[in-house]
Design an enzyme around this catalytic site. Structure first.
Site, PDB file in Angstrom:
ATOM      1  N   GLU A   3       0.853  -1.214  -0.024  1.00  0.00           N
ATOM      2  CA  GLU A   3       0.071  -0.121   0.090  1.00  0.00           C
ATOM      3  C   GLU A   3       0.757   1.182  -0.076  1.00  0.00           C
ATOM      4  O   GLU A   3       1.417   1.578   1.017  1.00  0.00           O
ATOM      5  CB  GLU A   3      -0.887  -0.100   1.183  1.00  0.00           C
ATOM      6  CG  GLU A   3      -1.582  -1.406   1.527  1.00  0.00           C
ATOM      7  CD  GLU A   3      -2.430  -1.780   0.349  1.00  0.00           C
ATOM      8  OE1 GLU A   3      -2.915  -0.701  -0.554  1.00  0.00           O
ATOM      9  OE2 GLU A   3      -2.863  -2.894   0.232  1.00  0.00           O
ATOM     10  N   CYS A  23      -1.571   9.645   2.587  1.00  0.00           N
ATOM     11  CA  CYS A  23      -1.087   9.052   1.443  1.00  0.00           C
ATOM     12  C   CYS A  23      -2.224   9.519   0.108  1.00  0.00           C
ATOM     13  O   CYS A  23      -1.612   9.802  -1.148  1.00  0.00           O
ATOM     14  CB  CYS A  23      -1.272   7.564   1.524  1.00  0.00           C
ATOM     15  SG  CYS A  23      -2.595   6.836   2.286  1.00  0.00           S
TER      16      CYS A  23
HETATM   17  P1  NAD Z   1       9.236   4.591   3.354  1.00  0.00           P
HETATM   18  O1  NAD Z   1       8.880   4.073   2.204  1.00  0.00           O
HETATM   19  O2  NAD Z   1      10.380   5.533   3.734  1.00  0.00           O
HETATM   20  O3  NAD Z   1       9.062   3.677   4.824  1.00  0.00           O
HETATM   21  C1  NAD Z   1       8.095   2.871   5.118  1.00  0.00           C
HETATM   22  C2  NAD Z   1       8.551   1.473   6.049  1.00  0.00           C
HETATM   23  O4  NAD Z   1       9.382   0.919   5.284  1.00  0.00           O
HETATM   24  C3  NAD Z   1       9.446   2.113   7.195  1.00  0.00           C
HETATM   25  O5  NAD Z   1       8.953   1.343   8.409  1.00  0.00           O
HETATM   26  C4  NAD Z   1      10.780   1.970   7.108  1.00  0.00           C
HETATM   27  O6  NAD Z   1      11.803   1.679   7.944  1.00  0.00           O
HETATM   28  C5  NAD Z   1      10.533   0.871   6.063  1.00  0.00           C
HETATM   29  N1  NAD Z   1      11.970   0.410   5.239  1.00  0.00           N
HETATM   30  C6  NAD Z   1      12.718   1.336   4.386  1.00  0.00           C
HETATM   31  N2  NAD Z   1      13.716   0.942   3.691  1.00  0.00           N
HETATM   32  C7  NAD Z   1      13.495  -0.599   3.864  1.00  0.00           C
HETATM   33  C8  NAD Z   1      14.100  -1.698   3.230  1.00  0.00           C
HETATM   34  N3  NAD Z   1      15.313  -1.529   2.607  1.00  0.00           N
HETATM   35  N4  NAD Z   1      13.758  -2.688   3.689  1.00  0.00           N
HETATM   36  C9  NAD Z   1      12.602  -2.953   4.361  1.00  0.00           C
HETATM   37  N5  NAD Z   1      12.152  -1.839   5.058  1.00  0.00           N
HETATM   38  C10 NAD Z   1      12.170  -0.569   4.815  1.00  0.00           C
HETATM   39  O7  NAD Z   1       7.917   5.709   3.776  1.00  0.00           O
HETATM   40  P2  NAD Z   1       7.639   6.627   4.764  1.00  0.00           P
HETATM   41  O8  NAD Z   1       8.349   7.798   4.413  1.00  0.00           O
HETATM   42  O9  NAD Z   1       7.595   6.010   6.260  1.00  0.00           O
HETATM   43  O10 NAD Z   1       5.796   7.006   4.665  1.00  0.00           O
HETATM   44  C11 NAD Z   1       5.382   7.724   3.937  1.00  0.00           C
HETATM   45  C12 NAD Z   1       4.951   6.974   2.491  1.00  0.00           C
HETATM   46  O11 NAD Z   1       3.914   5.923   2.828  1.00  0.00           O
HETATM   47  C13 NAD Z   1       4.303   7.890   1.527  1.00  0.00           C
HETATM   48  O12 NAD Z   1       4.568   7.474   0.113  1.00  0.00           O
HETATM   49  C14 NAD Z   1       2.937   7.710   1.907  1.00  0.00           C
HETATM   50  O13 NAD Z   1       1.963   8.072   0.716  1.00  0.00           O
HETATM   51  C15 NAD Z   1       2.871   6.281   1.955  1.00  0.00           C
HETATM   52  N6  NAD Z   1       1.639   5.856   2.685  1.00  0.00           N
HETATM   53  C16 NAD Z   1       0.699   5.059   2.080  1.00  0.00           C
HETATM   54  C17 NAD Z   1      -0.427   4.434   2.703  1.00  0.00           C
HETATM   55  C18 NAD Z   1      -1.572   3.480   1.958  1.00  0.00           C
HETATM   56  O14 NAD Z   1      -2.355   3.237   2.511  1.00  0.00           O
HETATM   57  N7  NAD Z   1      -1.266   3.540   0.517  1.00  0.00           N
HETATM   58  C19 NAD Z   1      -0.808   5.067   4.069  1.00  0.00           C
HETATM   59  C20 NAD Z   1       0.211   5.782   4.724  1.00  0.00           C
HETATM   60  C21 NAD Z   1       1.471   6.123   3.761  1.00  0.00           C
END
Ligand code: NAD
Length: 513
Positions: free
Chosen positions: A279, A313
């Site tokens: 997501e 998001c």
């Molecule tokens: P991000 O992708 O930077 O991180 C998300 C998670 O992934 C964090 O826990 C992070 O530590 C982990 N992560 C990062 N690198 C990783 C790796 N190499 N391996 C495994 N895990 C890893 O996102 P963010 O900045 O925390 O959140 C914002 C983003 O999330 C925005 O793009 C937003 O739109 C999206 N979002 C989507 C929804 C939805 O329901 N579609 C809901 C909320 C947020």
């Protein structure tokens, strides 16, 4: 211009003080907060800690231990051992424990609100709404779990002396990788369907907002989940998250976050044979038809553009408005943005608080500049905001005027930011709205609801709305198309529950004569 019948306001803060129980939790008797593995708090073998802080004051709230490969291993083993019994519990037993956990969350509502408000930088009105999702989500998935068809399906004859049937069961060990913007909501969306389907879980919070997950881990132990059913693994994505993604014992990962990170984890999962559901981010659009009242709709769109300061998001970042009402709409949108009360998120009346971290602070400013470089005309250019007596990541809202053919904001910005493009027709608006690699949420605003529905169905997005935005309801899928998500319908529907299960085909032949 018509007068606004009802004043639509941005989400607003009431004054919120840190409760004593929250302070005690953060203080943790002078020790860094550990992960939860089995039912024990674990400090980790890497001896690495990180600080989590309040983005509106830069005050360090707590120090947290990072979980490394040994802890991920240990958590997977704990979860695998626990699954032998947990996978066999009745749905009623699981529902009872889940609802006990919900009651404990409600007992400690102020602590969890404090996590959202101080760790996440959110205003109380939004945090309180988020908190309600814990019970709503748990109750919905209890209902789904009670009706779900697990175990053996009906047998069919598939050949002479040969029958076949399906067998549906939990994966065993599943992980939820969670972003920073809606921790208690997104934890709930993962935890409840995963546990109720009979899995044991690894919860990996974002490094910016680990507090609510660690606290929820403690509440899960208090609720009486057997050791190993509910594990919490704080740490950086590229360390803890990566070890989870690479672990062959993790059968399924539910990821919520940005498309780039999701794509990279998917590649890792593929290498290790782990199933993954994603997501991800959006670049939300809204189409405003000529019959809409520009001032009324500008305030509505303003509210959702600024929900959690645009760090949601499906935030509206792109508006396509009929040229006949475009000037009035732009003026009203500018008024709304300009009058947002920028301030500390726990002070009375704040509507636009600080962004979550220094990376985001720099990224948003860069995006504001790039919008102009790509041809957007600044109505409100954004930039850094000063908040008296506070050092934090404060930014002003940004608003741009653009025109068809000038794609001035191709990427998710994640702040109170929008470009407004006057268009000649709804068809042109749809074509522009759909010309994005994202596909999370979009809306049409019109008095002609039937026409709105007709147009809304033509968005490529997973969530298509008429006269509303940022909608979520249990029973309807919330998921993205394009780079915003997949596979499957999304979260919060029956299909979500089945995502946390695997189906096997069982064939049984007569013993050969
Ligand atoms: P991000 O992708 O930077 O991180 C998300 C998670 O992934 C964090 O826990 C992070 O530590 C982990 N992560 C990062 N690198 C990783 C790796 N190499 N391996 C495994 N895990 C890893 O996102 P963010 O900045 O925390 O959140 C914002 C983003 O999330 C925005 O793009 C937003 O739109 C999206 N979002 C989507 C929804 C939805 O329901 N579609 C809901 C909320 C947020």
């Amino acid at each position: 211009m018509a007068t606004v019948a009802a004043e639509v306001q941005a989400f607003t803060a009431r004054k919120f003080e840190k409760p004593a129980k929250f302070l005690k939790f953060c203080e943790n008797q002078g020790q860094p907060l550990g992960g939860m593995i089995g039912d024990k708090e674990i400090r980790g073998t890497m001896n690495v800690t990180f600080e989590t802080s309040d983005p509106g004051s830069l005050e360090v709230l707590a120090t947290v231990c990072e979980m490394g490969q040994a802890e991920v291993d240990r958590a997977v083993q704990a979860a695998q051992s626990a699954h032998a019994a947990w996978g066999k519990t009745s749905v009623e037993e699981r529902c009872q424990l889940v609802m006990k956990f919900v009651e404990l969350c409600e007992r400690d509502r102020d602590v969890l609100l404090a996590c959202e408000i101080f760790d996440g930088g959110k205003v109380s009105e939004l945090a309180e709404g988020d908190f309600e999702q814990i019970r709503a989500c748990a109750e919905y998935f209890c209902q789904v779990a009670r009706k779900a068809q697990m175990g053996d399906g009906p047998a069919m004859r598939v050949g002479p002396g040969l029958k076949g049937f399906t067998h549906r069961e939990p994966w065993g060990v599943v992980a939820g990788i969670i972003p920073w913007n809606y921790p208690i909501v997104l934890n709930s969306w993962f935890i409840f369907p995963a546990l109720l389907a009979g899995n044991c879980i690894l919860l990996k919070p974002a490094e910016d907002t680990p507090l609510s997950s660690i606290y929820m881990g403690r509440l899960a132990a208090e609720a009486g989940f057997p050791a190993g059913v509910f594990n919490v693994l704080p740490g950086r994505g590229e360390i803890t998250g990566q070890f989870i993604a690479e672990h062959p014992g993790v059968r399924f990962i539910s990821f919520t976050g940005s498309p780039g990170v999701g794509q990279s984890i998917l590649r890792t999962c593929d290498l290790h044979g782990t199933r993954m559901k994603r997501e991800m981010g959006g670049n939300g659009s809204a189409i405003v038809l000529a019959d809409a009242d520009p001032e009324v709709v500008a305030r509505q769109i303003g509210r959702y553009t600024n929900q959690h300061y645009g760090q949601t998001c499906c935030t509206i970042h792109r508006v396509f408005v009929d040229q006949k009402i475009a000037d009035d709409f732009i003026n009203a949108q500018r008024d709304f943005f300009e009058n947002l009360n920028i301030g500390y998120q726990a002070d009375e009346g704040t509507q636009l608080g600080a962004v979550v971290n220094s990376t985001q602070f720099a990224r948003v400013q860069q995006a504001q500049k790039e919008t102009v470089a790509r041809g957007g005309q600044a109505i409100l250019p954004g930039g850094v905001a000063d908040v008296a007596d506070r050092h934090g990541y404060y930014l002003k809202p940004a608003l741009f005027r653009t025109q068809p053919g000038v794609n001035c904001n191709p990427w998710e910005v994640f702040h109170c930011y929008a470009s407004i493009c006057p268009v000649q027709s709804a068809e042109q608006a749809l074509q522009l709205a759909n010309s994005s690699p994202y596909g999370l949420g979009a809306s049409v605003w019109t008095k002609d609801v039937e026409r709105g529905i007709e147009l809304a169905k033509q968005f490529r997005d997973g969530t298509c709305q008429v006269n509303c935005h940022n909608c979520v309801a249990y029973g309807l899928p919330y998921g993205g198309q394009g780079i915003s998500g997949g596979p499957g319908g999304g979260v919060n529907c029956e299909e979500t529950f089945y995502d946390y299960t695997q189906v096997k085909a069982i064939y049984v032949g007569d013993y050969p004569a």
